[in-house]
Design a protein around this motif. Sequence first.
Motif, PDB file in Angstrom:
ATOM      1  N   LEU A   8       0.843  -1.195   0.000  1.00  0.00           N
ATOM      2  CA  LEU A   8       0.000   0.000   0.000  1.00  0.00           C
ATOM      3  C   LEU A   8       0.875   1.241   0.000  1.00  0.00           C
ATOM      4  CD1 LEU A   8      -2.628  -1.009   2.707  1.00  0.00           C
ATOM      5  CD2 LEU A   8      -2.942  -0.989   0.241  1.00  0.00           C
ATOM      6  N   SER A   9       0.400   2.255  -0.665  1.00  0.00           N
ATOM      7  CA  SER A   9       1.116   3.519  -0.623  1.00  0.00           C
ATOM      8  C   SER A   9       0.751   4.240   0.670  1.00  0.00           C
ATOM      9  CB  SER A   9       0.747   4.386  -1.822  1.00  0.00           C
ATOM     10  OG  SER A   9      -0.579   4.859  -1.687  1.00  0.00           O
ATOM     11  N   GLU A  11      -0.363   7.156   0.892  1.00  0.00           N
ATOM     12  CA  GLU A  11      -1.630   7.837   0.655  1.00  0.00           C
ATOM     13  C   GLU A  11      -2.815   6.888   0.883  1.00  0.00           C
ATOM     14  OE1 GLU A  11       0.953   7.989  -1.544  1.00  0.00           O
ATOM     15  OE2 GLU A  11       1.571  10.040  -1.118  1.00  0.00           O
ATOM     16  N   ASP A  12      -2.662   5.617   0.463  1.00  0.00           N
ATOM     17  CA  ASP A  12      -3.724   4.631   0.688  1.00  0.00           C
ATOM     18  C   ASP A  12      -3.949   4.402   2.177  1.00  0.00           C
ATOM     19  OD1 ASP A  12      -4.041   4.238  -2.047  1.00  0.00           O
ATOM     20  OD2 ASP A  12      -2.671   2.529  -2.096  1.00  0.00           O
ATOM     21  N   SER A  16      -7.270   5.428   4.488  1.00  0.00           N
ATOM     22  CA  SER A  16      -8.037   4.412   5.210  1.00  0.00           C
ATOM     23  C   SER A  16      -8.270   4.771   6.681  1.00  0.00           C
ATOM     24  CB  SER A  16      -7.330   3.061   5.118  1.00  0.00           C
ATOM     25  OG  SER A  16      -6.161   3.058   5.923  1.00  0.00           O
TER      26      SER A  16
END
Length: 72
Positions: A8-9, A11-12, A16
């Motif tokens: 996952l980045s 930003e992700d 979340s």
Amino acid sequence: MVTLQVKLSVEDIIASLSDFDNSEIEKLQAALFELKNNLELQVAIDEGLNDVKNGRVSTHESVMSEIKTKYN
């Protein structure tokens, strides 16, 4: 057993975090940005120290002469 790894980045991950409000997310993003810049600075310093250690150096005079030639 099969393990699935998902990359996952940042930003992700931040997106979340539904418990955070916008100001908290902005603070987290700013802190991560600063950390990244610090890491990039450390990499640049390490590269410079490695250059010195391996004799890849230039004199002040030669660097200044190059700059003056290029920008004057």
